[in-house]
Scaffold this motif. Structure first.
Motif, PDB file in Angstrom:
ATOM      1  N   ASN A 116       0.869  -1.151  -0.165  1.00  0.00           N
ATOM      2  CA  ASN A 116      -0.123   0.143   0.003  1.00  0.00           C
ATOM      3  C   ASN A 116       0.815   1.361  -0.081  1.00  0.00           C
ATOM      4  O   ASN A 116       1.180   1.744   1.105  1.00  0.00           O
ATOM      5  CB  ASN A 116      -0.866  -0.185   1.420  1.00  0.00           C
ATOM      6  N   SER A 117       1.076   1.533  -1.089  1.00  0.00           N
ATOM      7  CA  SER A 117       2.098   2.780  -1.295  1.00  0.00           C
ATOM      8  C   SER A 117       1.534   3.573  -2.707  1.00  0.00           C
ATOM      9  O   SER A 117       1.328   2.924  -3.589  1.00  0.00           O
ATOM     10  CB  SER A 117       3.544   2.739  -1.381  1.00  0.00           C
ATOM     11  N   GLU A 118       1.791   4.818  -2.635  1.00  0.00           N
ATOM     12  CA  GLU A 118       1.676   5.511  -3.955  1.00  0.00           C
ATOM     13  C   GLU A 118       2.772   5.390  -5.060  1.00  0.00           C
ATOM     14  O   GLU A 118       2.515   5.214  -6.274  1.00  0.00           O
ATOM     15  CB  GLU A 118       1.715   7.058  -3.798  1.00  0.00           C
ATOM     16  N   THR A 119       4.005   4.872  -4.736  1.00  0.00           N
ATOM     17  CA  THR A 119       5.046   4.474  -5.524  1.00  0.00           C
ATOM     18  C   THR A 119       5.136   3.031  -5.603  1.00  0.00           C
ATOM     19  O   THR A 119       5.127   2.358  -4.417  1.00  0.00           O
ATOM     20  CB  THR A 119       6.500   5.020  -4.984  1.00  0.00           C
ATOM     21  N   LYS A 120       5.339   2.357  -6.803  1.00  0.00           N
ATOM     22  CA  LYS A 120       5.476   0.893  -6.754  1.00  0.00           C
ATOM     23  C   LYS A 120       6.761   0.247  -6.224  1.00  0.00           C
ATOM     24  O   LYS A 120       7.785   1.299  -6.016  1.00  0.00           O
ATOM     25  CB  LYS A 120       5.387   0.467  -8.200  1.00  0.00           C
ATOM     26  N   HIS A 130       0.186  -4.338  -5.604  1.00  0.00           N
ATOM     27  CA  HIS A 130       0.422  -2.840  -5.210  1.00  0.00           C
ATOM     28  C   HIS A 130      -0.993  -2.059  -5.471  1.00  0.00           C
ATOM     29  O   HIS A 130      -1.761  -2.039  -6.506  1.00  0.00           O
ATOM     30  CB  HIS A 130       1.218  -2.388  -6.546  1.00  0.00           C
ATOM     31  N   LYS A 132      -2.326   1.885  -4.949  1.00  0.00           N
ATOM     32  CA  LYS A 132      -1.750   3.175  -4.527  1.00  0.00           C
ATOM     33  C   LYS A 132      -2.528   4.011  -3.183  1.00  0.00           C
ATOM     34  O   LYS A 132      -2.277   4.715  -2.773  1.00  0.00           O
ATOM     35  CB  LYS A 132      -1.764   3.894  -5.665  1.00  0.00           C
ATOM     36  N   ASP A 133      -3.955   3.704  -3.415  1.00  0.00           N
ATOM     37  CA  ASP A 133      -4.927   4.441  -2.708  1.00  0.00           C
ATOM     38  C   ASP A 133      -4.905   4.299  -1.189  1.00  0.00           C
ATOM     39  O   ASP A 133      -4.627   2.987  -0.568  1.00  0.00           O
ATOM     40  CB  ASP A 133      -6.304   4.347  -3.040  1.00  0.00           C
ATOM     41  N   LYS A 180       4.377  -0.342   4.871  1.00  0.00           N
ATOM     42  CA  LYS A 180       3.531  -0.294   3.730  1.00  0.00           C
ATOM     43  C   LYS A 180       2.876  -1.680   3.466  1.00  0.00           C
ATOM     44  O   LYS A 180       2.196  -1.730   2.373  1.00  0.00           O
ATOM     45  CB  LYS A 180       4.420   0.010   2.342  1.00  0.00           C
TER      46      LYS A 180
END
Length: 255
Positions: A116-120, A130, A132-133, A180
């Motif tokens: 859980n992260s905006e960046t992969k 993955h 992003k939200d 994350k």
């Protein structure tokens, strides 16, 4: 003749799932080839279940009938010496002839991992979904508890005409987050095809706020369209298979 049980760990990234398939690399196929090399016997591995392409396992269980002279406890060492690096036999032992890895099983535990992260993450790409939200963890945990108990989970399954009933019992579900990584751990008596991945996909959509219908209403609807998408395979891990009603259970439950 001996009945040999194997507990198997594998990284499913490079495999077309567990089940042997013509002209495709599978976990079953690799282990059966290795058994033939060490014993000159062609065997049929009977598994606790099938996993799809890219799905992983910490404790997949299989058994086979064996006439060779290798002591059962040494079969794991012999196989590990020649198996690919992404497959390992954690345990080999002789079990009763009436033991069957699938039909003797009384439950399974799966883990589904979300990054859980905006960046992969290039490192996590083969071992998590993955997202992003930002996810509402409290809501996900609250709704997940409605999955507990015995229900008709047809709305959380992909089409499979060979099964006799779509009723299953979920004994426990835990959702936790560290940094994350979000982990969902689900234990049940059995699971329908893609059931864990659909549960994971539904809980993610609940966490995003895209699904506002309570999970108990989705279950009651028996409508696949009301549940969320099937989460991708690489986030799924078979943690262990439970054999509560067999004398062998307590010897390998926590492996």
């Amino acid at each position: 003749m001996k009945n040999i049980m194997l507990v198997i760990e594998y990284d499913g990234t490079n495999y077309f799932g567990w089940q042997r398939q013509p002209k495709k690399t599978t976990v079953q196929g690799e282990i059966e080839k290795a058994i033939k090399i060490i014993s000159n016997e062609e065997v049929n591995l009977m598994a606790s279940g099938r996993t799809d392409a890219k799905v992983h396992a910490f404790g997949h269980v299989a058994n086979f009938h064996f006439n060779g002279r290798i002591p059962p406890q040494n079969i794991s060492k012999a196989l590990n010496a020649i198996l690919p690096e992404d497959i390992a036999i954690k345990l080999s032992k002789e079990v009763d002839m009436d033991f069957h890895s699938r039909y003797s099983a009384r439950g399974k535990t799966y883990i589904y991992r979300i990054y859980n992260s905006e960046t992969k993450s290039p490192v996590e790409r083969n071992y998590s979904y993955h997202v992003k939200d930002e996810l509402d963890m409290d809501k996900m945990i609250q709704e997940s508890k409605k999955l507990l108990g015995e229900h008709d989970f047809i709305g959380f399954s992909s089409t499979n005409s060979s099964i006799k009933t779509t009723t299953r019992r979920i004994h426990d579900i835990k959702i936790s987050k560290k940094d994350k990584i979000i982990e969902m751990e689900i234990t049940g008596n059995a699971f329908l095809y893609n059931m864990v991945r659909i549960i994971a996909g539904t809980l993610v959509e609940i966490g995003r706020g895209r699904i506002k219908v309570p999970i108990d209403e989705i279950i009651a609807s028996k409508n696949r369209d009301m549940a969320g998408p099937t989460a991708p395979p690489q986030g799924l891990f078979l943690k262990k298979v439970n054999y509560l009603n067999t004398k062998n259970f307590d010897e390998f439950i926590d492996i």
